[in-house]
Design a protein around this motif. Sequence first.
Motif, PDB file in Angstrom:
ATOM      1  N   GLN A 135       0.833  -1.205   0.000  1.00  0.00           N
ATOM      2  CA  GLN A 135       0.000   0.000   0.000  1.00  0.00           C
ATOM      3  C   GLN A 135       0.872   1.260   0.000  1.00  0.00           C
ATOM      4  O   GLN A 135       0.567   2.232  -0.693  1.00  0.00           O
ATOM      5  CB  GLN A 135      -0.946   0.023   1.213  1.00  0.00           C
ATOM      6  CG  GLN A 135      -2.133  -0.884   1.099  1.00  0.00           C
ATOM      7  CD  GLN A 135      -3.102  -0.449   0.022  1.00  0.00           C
ATOM      8  OE1 GLN A 135      -3.169   0.705  -0.368  1.00  0.00           O
ATOM      9  NE2 GLN A 135      -3.858  -1.415  -0.498  1.00  0.00           N
ATOM     10  N   LEU A 138       2.153   1.751  -3.513  1.00  0.00           N
ATOM     11  CA  LEU A 138       1.085   2.181  -4.419  1.00  0.00           C
ATOM     12  C   LEU A 138       0.658   3.621  -4.146  1.00  0.00           C
ATOM     13  O   LEU A 138       0.269   4.342  -5.068  1.00  0.00           O
ATOM     14  CB  LEU A 138      -0.117   1.232  -4.315  1.00  0.00           C
ATOM     15  CG  LEU A 138       0.119  -0.182  -4.849  1.00  0.00           C
ATOM     16  CD1 LEU A 138      -1.102  -1.057  -4.589  1.00  0.00           C
ATOM     17  CD2 LEU A 138       0.456  -0.156  -6.331  1.00  0.00           C
ATOM     18  N   THR A 139       0.731   4.038  -2.905  1.00  0.00           N
ATOM     19  CA  THR A 139       0.394   5.421  -2.557  1.00  0.00           C
ATOM     20  C   THR A 139       1.330   6.395  -3.257  1.00  0.00           C
ATOM     21  O   THR A 139       0.918   7.475  -3.673  1.00  0.00           O
ATOM     22  CB  THR A 139       0.444   5.622  -1.034  1.00  0.00           C
ATOM     23  OG1 THR A 139      -0.479   4.711  -0.433  1.00  0.00           O
ATOM     24  CG2 THR A 139       0.080   7.036  -0.645  1.00  0.00           C
ATOM     25  N   GLU A 140       2.576   6.009  -3.430  1.00  0.00           N
ATOM     26  CA  GLU A 140       3.532   6.862  -4.135  1.00  0.00           C
ATOM     27  C   GLU A 140       3.101   7.101  -5.580  1.00  0.00           C
ATOM     28  O   GLU A 140       3.382   8.154  -6.138  1.00  0.00           O
ATOM     29  CB  GLU A 140       4.927   6.248  -4.100  1.00  0.00           C
ATOM     30  CG  GLU A 140       5.564   6.287  -2.725  1.00  0.00           C
ATOM     31  CD  GLU A 140       6.954   5.676  -2.712  1.00  0.00           C
ATOM     32  OE1 GLU A 140       7.586   5.614  -3.789  1.00  0.00           O
ATOM     33  OE2 GLU A 140       7.385   5.265  -1.632  1.00  0.00           O
ATOM     34  N   LEU A 141       2.407   6.132  -6.175  1.00  0.00           N
ATOM     35  CA  LEU A 141       1.914   6.308  -7.543  1.00  0.00           C
ATOM     36  C   LEU A 141       0.877   7.417  -7.633  1.00  0.00           C
ATOM     37  O   LEU A 141       0.775   8.091  -8.643  1.00  0.00           O
ATOM     38  CB  LEU A 141       1.276   5.014  -8.059  1.00  0.00           C
ATOM     39  CG  LEU A 141       2.168   3.983  -8.692  1.00  0.00           C
ATOM     40  CD1 LEU A 141       1.327   2.800  -9.156  1.00  0.00           C
ATOM     41  CD2 LEU A 141       2.965   4.536  -9.843  1.00  0.00           C
ATOM     42  N   SER A 142       0.099   7.581  -6.605  1.00  0.00           N
ATOM     43  CA  SER A 142      -0.966   8.586  -6.638  1.00  0.00           C
ATOM     44  C   SER A 142      -0.448   9.986  -6.323  1.00  0.00           C
ATOM     45  O   SER A 142      -1.220  10.932  -6.313  1.00  0.00           O
ATOM     46  CB  SER A 142      -2.078   8.214  -5.649  1.00  0.00           C
ATOM     47  OG  SER A 142      -1.583   8.272  -4.322  1.00  0.00           O
ATOM     48  N   ASP A 143       0.838  10.118  -6.100  1.00  0.00           N
ATOM     49  CA  ASP A 143       1.435  11.412  -5.788  1.00  0.00           C
ATOM     50  C   ASP A 143       1.664  12.194  -7.079  1.00  0.00           C
ATOM     51  O   ASP A 143       2.776  12.355  -7.550  1.00  0.00           O
ATOM     52  CB  ASP A 143       2.764  11.204  -5.039  1.00  0.00           C
ATOM     53  CG  ASP A 143       3.329  12.508  -4.502  1.00  0.00           C
ATOM     54  OD1 ASP A 143       2.552  13.467  -4.329  1.00  0.00           O
ATOM     55  OD2 ASP A 143       4.546  12.556  -4.266  1.00  0.00           O
ATOM     56  N   TYR A 144       0.555  12.681  -7.661  1.00  0.00           N
ATOM     57  CA  TYR A 144       0.590  13.380  -8.943  1.00  0.00           C
ATOM     58  C   TYR A 144       0.870  14.858  -8.724  1.00  0.00           C
ATOM     59  O   TYR A 144       0.211  15.514  -7.937  1.00  0.00           O
ATOM     60  CB  TYR A 144      -0.755  13.187  -9.655  1.00  0.00           C
ATOM     61  CG  TYR A 144      -0.972  14.111 -10.819  1.00  0.00           C
ATOM     62  CD1 TYR A 144      -0.396  13.834 -12.049  1.00  0.00           C
ATOM     63  CD2 TYR A 144      -1.744  15.255 -10.694  1.00  0.00           C
ATOM     64  CE1 TYR A 144      -0.589  14.670 -13.131  1.00  0.00           C
ATOM     65  CE2 TYR A 144      -1.940  16.096 -11.760  1.00  0.00           C
ATOM     66  CZ  TYR A 144      -1.368  15.806 -12.979  1.00  0.00           C
ATOM     67  OH  TYR A 144      -1.553  16.642 -14.042  1.00  0.00           O
ATOM     68  N   LYS A 145       1.842  15.367  -9.437  1.00  0.00           N
ATOM     69  CA  LYS A 145       2.138  16.802  -9.424  1.00  0.00           C
ATOM     70  C   LYS A 145       2.210  17.252 -10.877  1.00  0.00           C
ATOM     71  O   LYS A 145       2.867  16.623 -11.700  1.00  0.00           O
ATOM     72  CB  LYS A 145       3.477  17.080  -8.744  1.00  0.00           C
ATOM     73  CG  LYS A 145       3.509  16.727  -7.278  1.00  0.00           C
ATOM     74  CD  LYS A 145       4.856  17.077  -6.682  1.00  0.00           C
ATOM     75  CE  LYS A 145       4.927  16.637  -5.241  1.00  0.00           C
ATOM     76  NZ  LYS A 145       5.547  15.337  -5.071  1.00  0.00           N
TER      77      LYS A 145
END
Length: 156
Positions: A135, A138-145
């Motif tokens: 998890q 995968l959370t790092e993937l959602s770190d959209y900038k």
Amino acid sequence: MLKRGSARELAELLGISERRVNQLVNEEVLHREIEGDFILTIAIATFYENKYAGKDEDNYWGEKALHEAAKRKLAELELARRQNMSHDAADVERVMTDMLSNLRSQLLGIPTKMAAKLEMKKKAFINAELESEIQSRLTELSDYKTEMFTGDSEDD
């Protein structure tokens, strides 16, 4: 009384071939009278109306409308890009390749990282720890900038 003439006479007046006159009759641009001849003044006027008014002008305005629509679409795309609502395909490919390559490396490193920590532990503990670690990755993937896609990020 209206002046009448043959296809040959009409062709000479218009500066075209007799064959072209007959083609225009077949295309229903020019009208041949029942007797087989033409009313010259009407035929000449019809010829020039067709030549200059219809097709070329419609074509010009149609092309102009297409050109203006294309210019508008380009302006909308440029505005979306400047507002970070749209991105160049090359930038998206670069960012996604970097993110997925990084994720792959991290996921492949989980067994080595977790092996010592999970040795001789109960199944429930192992499952919870592995799930937590996955998890986290995968959370790092959602770190959209949005800066990631502009090429202005600090990584470049």
